[in-house]
Enzyme design. Structure first.
Site, PDB file in Angstrom:
ATOM      1  N   LEU A  53      -4.042 -10.720 -19.293  1.00  0.00           N
ATOM      2  CA  LEU A  53      -2.743 -10.956 -19.913  1.00  0.00           C
ATOM      3  C   LEU A  53      -2.804 -10.308 -21.289  1.00  0.00           C
ATOM      4  O   LEU A  53      -3.818 -10.428 -21.992  1.00  0.00           O
ATOM      5  CB  LEU A  53      -2.487 -12.450 -20.109  1.00  0.00           C
ATOM      6  CG  LEU A  53      -1.922 -13.276 -18.975  1.00  0.00           C
ATOM      7  CD1 LEU A  53      -1.879 -14.747 -19.368  1.00  0.00           C
ATOM      8  CD2 LEU A  53      -0.540 -12.799 -18.595  1.00  0.00           C
ATOM      9  N   ASP A  54      -1.754  -9.631 -21.683  1.00  0.00           N
ATOM     10  CA  ASP A  54      -1.718  -9.043 -23.015  1.00  0.00           C
ATOM     11  C   ASP A  54      -1.861 -10.124 -24.075  1.00  0.00           C
ATOM     12  O   ASP A  54      -1.522 -11.286 -23.835  1.00  0.00           O
ATOM     13  CB  ASP A  54      -0.404  -8.304 -23.234  1.00  0.00           C
ATOM     14  CG  ASP A  54      -0.253  -7.095 -22.326  1.00  0.00           C
ATOM     15  OD1 ASP A  54      -1.265  -6.425 -22.069  1.00  0.00           O
ATOM     16  OD2 ASP A  54       0.871  -6.833 -21.883  1.00  0.00           O
ATOM     17  N   ALA A  55      -2.297  -9.733 -25.261  1.00  0.00           N
ATOM     18  CA  ALA A  55      -2.480 -10.693 -26.349  1.00  0.00           C
ATOM     19  C   ALA A  55      -1.174 -11.402 -26.699  1.00  0.00           C
ATOM     20  O   ALA A  55      -1.181 -12.571 -27.083  1.00  0.00           O
ATOM     21  CB  ALA A  55      -3.049  -9.992 -27.584  1.00  0.00           C
ATOM     22  N   SER A  63       1.155 -12.240 -24.619  1.00  0.00           N
ATOM     23  CA  SER A  63       1.611 -13.054 -23.489  1.00  0.00           C
ATOM     24  C   SER A  63       0.763 -14.321 -23.442  1.00  0.00           C
ATOM     25  O   SER A  63      -0.357 -14.356 -23.933  1.00  0.00           O
ATOM     26  CB  SER A  63       1.469 -12.283 -22.180  1.00  0.00           C
ATOM     27  OG  SER A  63       2.298 -11.138 -22.195  1.00  0.00           O
ATOM     28  N   ARG A  96       1.996  -4.294 -18.912  1.00  0.00           N
ATOM     29  CA  ARG A  96       3.249  -4.723 -19.524  1.00  0.00           C
ATOM     30  C   ARG A  96       4.434  -4.634 -18.563  1.00  0.00           C
ATOM     31  O   ARG A  96       5.579  -4.438 -18.962  1.00  0.00           O
ATOM     32  CB  ARG A  96       3.504  -3.958 -20.824  1.00  0.00           C
ATOM     33  CG  ARG A  96       2.358  -4.167 -21.817  1.00  0.00           C
ATOM     34  CD  ARG A  96       2.593  -3.583 -23.172  1.00  0.00           C
ATOM     35  NE  ARG A  96       3.556  -4.289 -23.985  1.00  0.00           N
ATOM     36  CZ  ARG A  96       3.349  -5.441 -24.622  1.00  0.00           C
ATOM     37  NH1 ARG A  96       2.193  -6.058 -24.513  1.00  0.00           N
ATOM     38  NH2 ARG A  96       4.285  -5.980 -25.367  1.00  0.00           N
TER      39      ARG A  96
END
Length: 180
Positions: free
Chosen positions: A41-43, A45, A141
């Protein structure tokens, strides 16, 4: 028996143990040796991140070929109607790939939702809405790019489920272990 960790990844935490720059790493929240993230998961999110010590299980969870559904709650800028959401149900061209059709619906703000730190930007003149979106892929993303493509940029993104595993009542930074 494999270890499986369900972790509610807070905003600002990377899906790796080592911090980088302004972002924290998993080691700032988990002290479980020998497990690795199954996916990422992106930072910016939040939500469900699964970790395991079982390589084949990690691959099965993370690899898009296994098509595990991933369910997200996206708070978007603006209030889309059903016609606005229809392109996502068919699949949208993001330039470098065309998404698979997504299952989605407008929802109320999720029950038990925690405040985000820092909070999302608030603009009184622009309303927001929540969408529950399920995809069977997970490119970089992707959900953010999908909602932006239809004109409703994502302000906050929370992964609620991966396959059979759900976030449940875990609060940000909390985790629970299962044996599978």
């Amino acid at each position: 028996m494999a270890r499986l960790i369900l972790f509610n990844k807070p905003y600002g935490v990377l899906s790796q143990f080592t911090p980088e720059g302004r972002w924290q790493g998993l080691r700032d929240h988990l002290s479980v040796p020998g497990v690795y993230a199954a996916g990422r998961l992106d930072a910016d999110s939040e939500g469900l991140l699964i970790l395991t010590d079982d390589g084949p299980l990690q691959s099965r969870i993370a690899d898009p070929r296994h098509k595990l559904p991933k369910t997200y709650w996206a708070q978007v800028e603006g209030v889309p109607n059903e016609a606005d959401l229809e392109p996502l149900r068919r699949g949208v061209d993001l330039g470098d790939f065309v998404t698979r059709p997504a299952a989605l619906r407008l929802i109320d703000a999720p029950a038990g939702l925690w405040p985000r730190t820092p909070p999302i930007r608030f603009r009184a003149s622009i309303p927001t809405a929540w969408i529950e979106l399920t995809i069977n892929e997970g490119k970089n993303r992707q959900v953010r790019r999908m909602t932006a493509k239809i004109g409703f940029p994502t302000l906050r993104l929370i992964r609620a489920a991966v396959g059979e595993w759900t976030l449940g009542a875990l609060q940000p930074g909390e985790w629970m272990e299962q044996h599978v």
